[in-house]
Design a protein around this motif. Structure first.
Motif, PDB file in Angstrom:
ATOM      1  N   PRO A 167      83.375  12.231  92.049  1.00 17.81           N
ATOM      2  CA  PRO A 167      84.777  12.159  92.481  1.00 17.81           C
ATOM      3  C   PRO A 167      85.027  11.752  93.920  1.00 17.81           C
ATOM      4  N   MET A 168      84.014  11.719  94.781  1.00 17.28           N
ATOM      5  CA  MET A 168      84.240  11.324  96.174  1.00 17.28           C
ATOM      6  C   MET A 168      83.453  10.067  96.542  1.00 17.28           C
ATOM      7  N   VAL A 169      82.915   9.360  95.562  1.00 17.04           N
ATOM      8  CA  VAL A 169      82.040   8.225  95.832  1.00 17.04           C
ATOM      9  C   VAL A 169      82.751   6.907  95.545  1.00 17.04           C
ATOM     10  N   GLN A 170      82.713   6.004  96.522  1.00 17.99           N
ATOM     11  CA  GLN A 170      83.218   4.647  96.369  1.00 17.99           C
ATOM     12  C   GLN A 170      82.034   3.722  96.091  1.00 17.99           C
ATOM     13  N   ALA A 171      82.136   2.883  95.091  1.00 22.04           N
ATOM     14  CA  ALA A 171      81.090   1.909  94.784  1.00 22.04           C
ATOM     15  C   ALA A 171      81.430   0.608  95.502  1.00 22.04           C
ATOM     16  N   LYS A 172      80.576   0.197  96.447  1.00 18.26           N
ATOM     17  CA  LYS A 172      80.830  -0.998  97.255  1.00 18.26           C
ATOM     18  C   LYS A 172      79.575  -1.849  97.347  1.00 18.26           C
ATOM     19  N   ALA A 173      79.770  -3.161  97.292  1.00 21.28           N
ATOM     20  CA  ALA A 173      78.683  -4.103  97.548  1.00 21.28           C
ATOM     21  C   ALA A 173      78.374  -4.061  99.044  1.00 21.28           C
ATOM     22  N   PRO A 174      77.204  -4.534  99.465  1.00 21.86           N
ATOM     23  CA  PRO A 174      76.870  -4.506 100.889  1.00 21.86           C
ATOM     24  C   PRO A 174      77.935  -5.213 101.729  1.00 21.86           C
ATOM     25  N   ALA A 175      78.330  -4.582 102.818  1.00 24.64           N
ATOM     26  CA  ALA A 175      79.326  -5.173 103.713  1.00 24.64           C
ATOM     27  C   ALA A 175      78.708  -6.259 104.585  1.00 24.64           C
ATOM     28  N   ASP A 176      77.407  -6.132 104.847  1.00 27.20           N
ATOM     29  CA  ASP A 176      76.723  -7.029 105.778  1.00 27.20           C
ATOM     30  C   ASP A 176      75.331  -7.312 105.237  1.00 27.20           C
ATOM     31  N   SER A 177      75.032  -8.554 104.919  1.00 25.24           N
ATOM     32  CA  SER A 177      73.733  -8.882 104.315  1.00 25.24           C
ATOM     33  C   SER A 177      72.575  -8.791 105.314  1.00 25.24           C
ATOM     34  N   ASN A 178      72.853  -8.558 106.588  1.00 24.37           N
ATOM     35  CA  ASN A 178      71.793  -8.414 107.579  1.00 24.37           C
ATOM     36  C   ASN A 178      71.485  -6.959 107.918  1.00 24.37           C
ATOM     37  N   ASP A 181      75.375 -11.246  96.663  1.00 26.82           N
ATOM     38  CA  ASP A 181      76.107 -10.195  97.370  1.00 26.82           C
ATOM     39  C   ASP A 181      75.384  -9.717  98.618  1.00 26.82           C
ATOM     40  N   GLY A 182      74.247 -10.306  98.934  1.00 23.42           N
ATOM     41  CA  GLY A 182      73.520  -9.941 100.138  1.00 23.42           C
ATOM     42  C   GLY A 182      72.424  -8.919  99.947  1.00 23.42           C
ATOM     43  N   TYR A 183      72.160  -8.493  98.687  1.00 23.16           N
ATOM     44  CA  TYR A 183      71.058  -7.563  98.467  1.00 23.16           C
ATOM     45  C   TYR A 183      69.743  -8.241  98.799  1.00 23.16           C
ATOM     46  N   LEU A 184      68.904  -7.544  99.532  1.00 23.41           N
ATOM     47  CA  LEU A 184      67.597  -8.052  99.915  1.00 23.41           C
ATOM     48  C   LEU A 184      66.609  -7.795  98.780  1.00 23.41           C
ATOM     49  N   ILE A 185      65.803  -8.807  98.469  1.00 19.74           N
ATOM     50  CA  ILE A 185      64.804  -8.706  97.420  1.00 19.74           C
ATOM     51  C   ILE A 185      63.455  -9.067  98.019  1.00 19.74           C
ATOM     52  N   GLU A 186      62.527  -8.119  97.978  1.00 19.23           N
ATOM     53  CA  GLU A 186      61.179  -8.393  98.452  1.00 19.23           C
ATOM     54  C   GLU A 186      60.329  -8.831  97.278  1.00 19.23           C
ATOM     55  N   VAL A 187      59.562  -9.886  97.468  1.00 21.36           N
ATOM     56  CA  VAL A 187      58.586 -10.315  96.475  1.00 21.36           C
ATOM     57  C   VAL A 187      57.225 -10.180  97.152  1.00 21.36           C
ATOM     58  N   GLY A 188      56.319  -9.422  96.527  1.00 20.90           N
ATOM     59  CA  GLY A 188      55.023  -9.180  97.162  1.00 20.90           C
ATOM     60  C   GLY A 188      53.873  -9.277  96.191  1.00 20.90           C
ATOM     61  N   GLN A 189      52.725  -9.594  96.758  1.00 22.25           N
ATOM     62  CA  GLN A 189      51.462  -9.666  96.005  1.00 22.25           C
ATOM     63  C   GLN A 189      50.393  -8.947  96.814  1.00 22.25           C
ATOM     64  N   LEU A 226      73.076  -2.320  90.899  1.00 22.48           N
ATOM     65  CA  LEU A 226      73.660  -3.096  91.985  1.00 22.48           C
ATOM     66  C   LEU A 226      75.172  -3.105  91.821  1.00 22.48           C
ATOM     67  N   ILE A 227      75.887  -2.790  92.884  1.00 25.48           N
ATOM     68  CA  ILE A 227      77.336  -2.894  92.902  1.00 25.48           C
ATOM     69  C   ILE A 227      77.655  -4.253  93.513  1.00 25.48           C
ATOM     70  N   VAL A 228      78.435  -5.057  92.795  1.00 20.43           N
ATOM     71  CA  VAL A 228      78.682  -6.440  93.204  1.00 20.43           C
ATOM     72  C   VAL A 228      80.170  -6.747  93.256  1.00 20.43           C
ATOM     73  N   ARG A 229      80.506  -7.852  93.893  1.00 22.91           N
ATOM     74  CA  ARG A 229      81.897  -8.287  93.978  1.00 22.91           C
ATOM     75  C   ARG A 229      82.314  -9.109  92.756  1.00 22.91           C
ATOM     76  N   ASP A 230      81.373  -9.866  92.186  1.00 27.12           N
ATOM     77  CA  ASP A 230      81.679 -10.769  91.073  1.00 27.12           C
ATOM     78  C   ASP A 230      80.558 -10.667  90.044  1.00 27.12           C
ATOM     79  N   ILE A 231      80.823  -9.987  88.953  1.00 23.03           N
ATOM     80  CA  ILE A 231      79.791  -9.704  87.950  1.00 23.03           C
ATOM     81  C   ILE A 231      79.284 -10.990  87.283  1.00 23.03           C
ATOM     82  N   ASP A 232      80.167 -11.963  87.042  1.00 23.06           N
ATOM     83  CA  ASP A 232      79.743 -13.218  86.410  1.00 23.06           C
ATOM     84  C   ASP A 232      78.819 -14.012  87.326  1.00 23.06           C
ATOM     85  N   ARG A 233      79.137 -14.050  88.625  1.00 17.08           N
ATOM     86  CA  ARG A 233      78.294 -14.755  89.596  1.00 17.08           C
ATOM     87  C   ARG A 233      76.914 -14.108  89.656  1.00 17.08           C
ATOM     88  N   SER A 234      76.866 -12.769  89.666  1.00 19.53           N
ATOM     89  CA  SER A 234      75.585 -12.065  89.718  1.00 19.53           C
ATOM     90  C   SER A 234      74.781 -12.293  88.443  1.00 19.53           C
TER      91      SER A 234
END
Length: 138
Positions: free
Chosen positions: A71-82, A128-136, A22-30
């Motif tokens: 060399p051409m990849v930017q690591a970014k957290a999700p711009a939009d959580s929806n 950071d807006g990453y979606l997490i599915e929990v399933g059974q 996961l690429i995040v904005r704040d590592i301590d918060r995550s």
């Protein structure tokens, strides 16, 4: 807990192991979120932060520019959580119990667990807006 030894995911027993980055904005918060809500444990402090979650790992790193191996990849957290581009999928044996446990720890679920015939599932988002599915499975 911190270790100077590479975690065992670097040397998988069967030759292959899949972990989530996961690429995040704040590592301590995550870190605080995944330790508090998921009960994950830190096995490596930084560059990247690595958390063990049952039989898996969540690798957390901050946003950044290209590296010599991408060399051409930017690591970014999700711009939009929806807008969904990637999601973690956690499979459990007792979703209602886990839902109550994680909700008590501060998880913000989108809905309560819903029965979809072959499985019961619900979703939550991390800071950071990453979606997490929990399933059974049924």
């Amino acid at each position: 807990m911190t270790t100077d030894v590479a975690p065992d995911y670097f040397k998988p027993e069967a030759g292959i192991f899949l972990a989530t980055l996961l690429i995040v904005r704040d590592i301590d918060r995550s870190r605080e979120y995944y330790e508090r809500v998921f009960g994950a444990t830190c096995v490596h402090e930084s560059n990247p932060l690595i958390l063990r979650f049952h039989n898996s790992y969540i690798i957390i790193n901050v946003e950044g520019g290209p590296t010599d191996d991408k060399p051409m990849v930017q690591a970014k957290a999700p711009a939009d959580s929806n807008t969904l581009s990637c999601a973690m999928n956690v499979r459990v044996t007792d979703i209602r119990s886990l839902y109550q446990e994680w909700k008590a720890r501060g998880a913000d679920f989108i809905t309560e667990p819903k029965d979809h015939g072959t499985e019961i599932r619900c979703y939550l988002r991390d800071p950071d807006g990453y979606l997490i599915e929990v399933g059974q499975g049924l």
